[in-house]
Design an enzyme around this catalytic site. Structure first.
Site, mmCIF file in Angstrom:
data_model
loop_
_atom_site.group_PDB
_atom_site.id
_atom_site.type_symbol
_atom_site.label_atom_id
_atom_site.label_comp_id
_atom_site.label_asym_id
_atom_site.label_seq_id
_atom_site.Cartn_x
_atom_site.Cartn_y
_atom_site.Cartn_z
ATOM 1 N N ASP A 60 0.821 -15.103 -21.152
ATOM 2 C CA ASP A 60 0.957 -16.424 -21.645
ATOM 3 C C ASP A 60 -0.237 -16.827 -22.423
ATOM 4 O O ASP A 60 -1.245 -16.480 -22.256
ATOM 5 C CB ASP A 60 1.224 -17.070 -20.410
ATOM 6 C CG ASP A 60 2.118 -18.229 -20.577
ATOM 7 O OD1 ASP A 60 2.235 -18.854 -21.549
ATOM 8 O OD2 ASP A 60 2.995 -18.757 -19.354
ATOM 9 N N ASP B 101 3.490 -21.079 -27.246
ATOM 10 C CA ASP B 101 3.828 -20.987 -25.757
ATOM 11 C C ASP B 101 5.362 -20.763 -25.537
ATOM 12 O O ASP B 101 6.047 -21.700 -25.620
ATOM 13 C CB ASP B 101 3.318 -22.256 -25.035
ATOM 14 C CG ASP B 101 3.643 -22.233 -23.529
ATOM 15 O OD1 ASP B 101 4.089 -21.086 -23.127
ATOM 16 O OD2 ASP B 101 3.162 -23.346 -23.006
ATOM 17 N N HIS C 287 1.485 -27.292 -25.622
ATOM 18 C CA HIS C 287 2.763 -28.317 -25.300
ATOM 19 C C HIS C 287 2.843 -29.473 -26.272
ATOM 20 O O HIS C 287 3.652 -30.419 -25.982
ATOM 21 C CB HIS C 287 2.735 -28.829 -23.933
ATOM 22 C CG HIS C 287 3.123 -28.101 -22.807
ATOM 23 N ND1 HIS C 287 3.473 -28.257 -21.544
ATOM 24 C CD2 HIS C 287 3.455 -26.594 -22.835
ATOM 25 C CE1 HIS C 287 3.810 -27.413 -20.853
ATOM 26 N NE2 HIS C 287 3.801 -26.275 -21.569
ATOM 27 N N HIS D 288 7.568 -15.101 -20.748
ATOM 28 C CA HIS D 288 8.884 -15.916 -20.803
ATOM 29 C C HIS D 288 9.056 -16.280 -22.094
ATOM 30 O O HIS D 288 8.281 -16.503 -23.003
ATOM 31 C CB HIS D 288 8.344 -17.135 -19.703
ATOM 32 C CG HIS D 288 7.407 -18.350 -20.310
ATOM 33 N ND1 HIS D 288 7.927 -19.257 -21.255
ATOM 34 C CD2 HIS D 288 6.104 -18.474 -20.130
ATOM 35 C CE1 HIS D 288 6.865 -20.233 -21.630
ATOM 36 N NE2 HIS D 288 5.693 -19.624 -20.940
ATOM 37 N N GLU E 239 10.149 -20.576 -16.947
ATOM 38 C CA GLU E 239 8.783 -20.652 -16.650
ATOM 39 C C GLU E 239 8.475 -22.087 -16.742
ATOM 40 O O GLU E 239 7.537 -22.650 -15.998
ATOM 41 C CB GLU E 239 8.009 -19.577 -17.420
ATOM 42 C CG GLU E 239 6.544 -19.760 -17.127
ATOM 43 C CD GLU E 239 5.722 -20.564 -17.742
ATOM 44 O OE1 GLU E 239 4.522 -20.760 -17.155
ATOM 45 O OE2 GLU E 239 6.128 -21.371 -18.557
ATOM 46 N N GLU E 240 8.764 -22.616 -17.746
ATOM 47 C CA GLU E 240 8.418 -24.212 -18.105
ATOM 48 C C GLU E 240 8.838 -25.182 -16.970
ATOM 49 O O GLU E 240 7.970 -26.080 -16.841
ATOM 50 C CB GLU E 240 8.871 -24.872 -19.572
ATOM 51 C CG GLU E 240 8.421 -23.825 -20.642
ATOM 52 C CD GLU E 240 6.938 -23.988 -20.720
ATOM 53 O OE1 GLU E 240 6.180 -24.595 -20.122
ATOM 54 O OE2 GLU E 240 6.538 -23.471 -21.898
#
Length: 349
Positions: free
Chosen positions: A242, A188, A322, A71, A222-223
């Protein structure tokens, strides 16, 4: 045979991807960049109606098609309200921890293409002013954006063309240290996308074809959990590339690739996962196997959406996911190594 991936190209692509804003659903800038990459590799980029872009690579066996998903969307913010003083309040796009973004430089992207810089601040922004500065909860109710513009009212902010629903991106701070550590927001999942593109370059240069037709997918939702919800009918396997998280219950590290056996939503297909584990062993990949609790991928969202596919996932161990994230070039290259091995081996069940 030891693969010699182009490390300089890998870092260049990763930097370009990371520094190109693409918060959830904001594809305006990342799509042209992907079109450029695809053209340089000799492929045509195609799209579905979710703005997922695809690169289709013909394999030795055209009777089946597998999907490799990486992604492109990142965490971001969306404007929910502008108060009377011109402070911009936002809602998160994806799992942002507001404690990790206080003081961060941001860019507001308007629908007519304008960009304005600003800063994320807390209502209780200074220990010199507020007793609550050290203790106040940081969330969407106590944090807001101040623009780097001479504005002090809602009307002045709106006169710039800024409206509710505009997207806000965060400055990533991409850094590669001399010791091989990569530090940045949005490893990410831009690191995984860079892996795909660099492996495709390697395969072109070495006249290699995947064992079967392969569709490389680059979703942009995706998130928030539905990037992989739509899967083209011809796909029999969806392998998500990922990041892998690192914590006290995990055996992964910033030097390894982790094969995910289960995430927050579902176990991955046992047969396909076992095949990837065996491929990793045969290819002498530095890997481990883990399960994750507060984590999911496009492969699991594809399963949850009811697609008739086998699912699996793997990726580079990444610290402080994150937030300001960290991994190593070694982990990214081990991910490349496993990806190439999977593409060249038969994973058919």
């Amino acid at each position: 045979m030891k693969q010699e991936f182009d490390r300089k190209n890998l870092i260049k692509i990763m930097k370009e991807l990371i520094e190109t804003p693409s918060p959830v659903g904001y594809y305006d800038e990342i799509t042209p960049l992907m079109q450029k990459y695809a053209k340089e590799l000799g492929y045509e980029l195609t799209f579905d109606r979710k703005r997922t872009c695809y690169i289709k690579v013909k394999g030795d066996d055209s009777s089946r098609t597998v999907c490799i998903g990486a992604h492109l969307d990142t965490l971001g913010l969306i404007i929910k309200n502008i108060d009377k003083d011109g402070h911009i309040y936002v809602r998160n796009l994806g799992g942002i921890n507001f404690n990790n973004i206080e003081g961060e430089t941001v860019t507001v992207h308007t629908r007519d293409g304008k960009k304005y810089s600003g800063m994320v601040v807390c209502r209780y922004h200074s220990v010199h002013v507020f007793a609550e500065a050290k203790t106040s909860l940081r969330d969407e109710n106590t944090m807001y954006i101040i623009l780097d513009e001479d504005v002090s009212t809602k009307e002045e902010v709106k006169a710039l063309g800024i409206e509710n629903g505009d997207i806000v991106s965060l400055q990533p701070h991409f850094t590669v240290t001399d010791s091989g550590f990569i530090k940045s927001r949005f490893i990410d999942n831009k690191a995984a996308a860079a892996c795909v593109l660099n492996v495709l370059k390697y395969m072109k240069e070495n006249n290699l074809k995947p064992v079967c037709d392969t569709l490389f997918a680059f979703p942009v939702y995706e998130e928030i959990g539905h990037g992989g919800a739509y899967v083209p009918e011809e796909i029999s396997e969806y392998i998500a590339l990922d990041i892998a998280v690192i914590g006290p219950d995990n055996t992964g590290s910033e030097e390894k690739v982790t094969i995910c056996a289960k995430d927050n939503l579902t176990p991955y297909d046992r047969g396909l996962t076992s095949k990837i584990i065996n491929i990793a062993k045969d290819a002498d990949v530095n890997f481990t196997v883990d399960i994750f609790y507060r984590y999911s991928t496009d492969a699991s969202s594809a399963i949850m959406a009811g697609n008739n596919i086998y699912s699996a996932a793997f990726g580079m161990g990444t610290f402080s996911s994150h937030g300001m994230e960290r991994t190593t070039i070694e982990a990214v290259e081990e991910t490349e190594k496993l990806l190439l091995a999977v593409l060249l081996k038969n994973t058919s069940l």
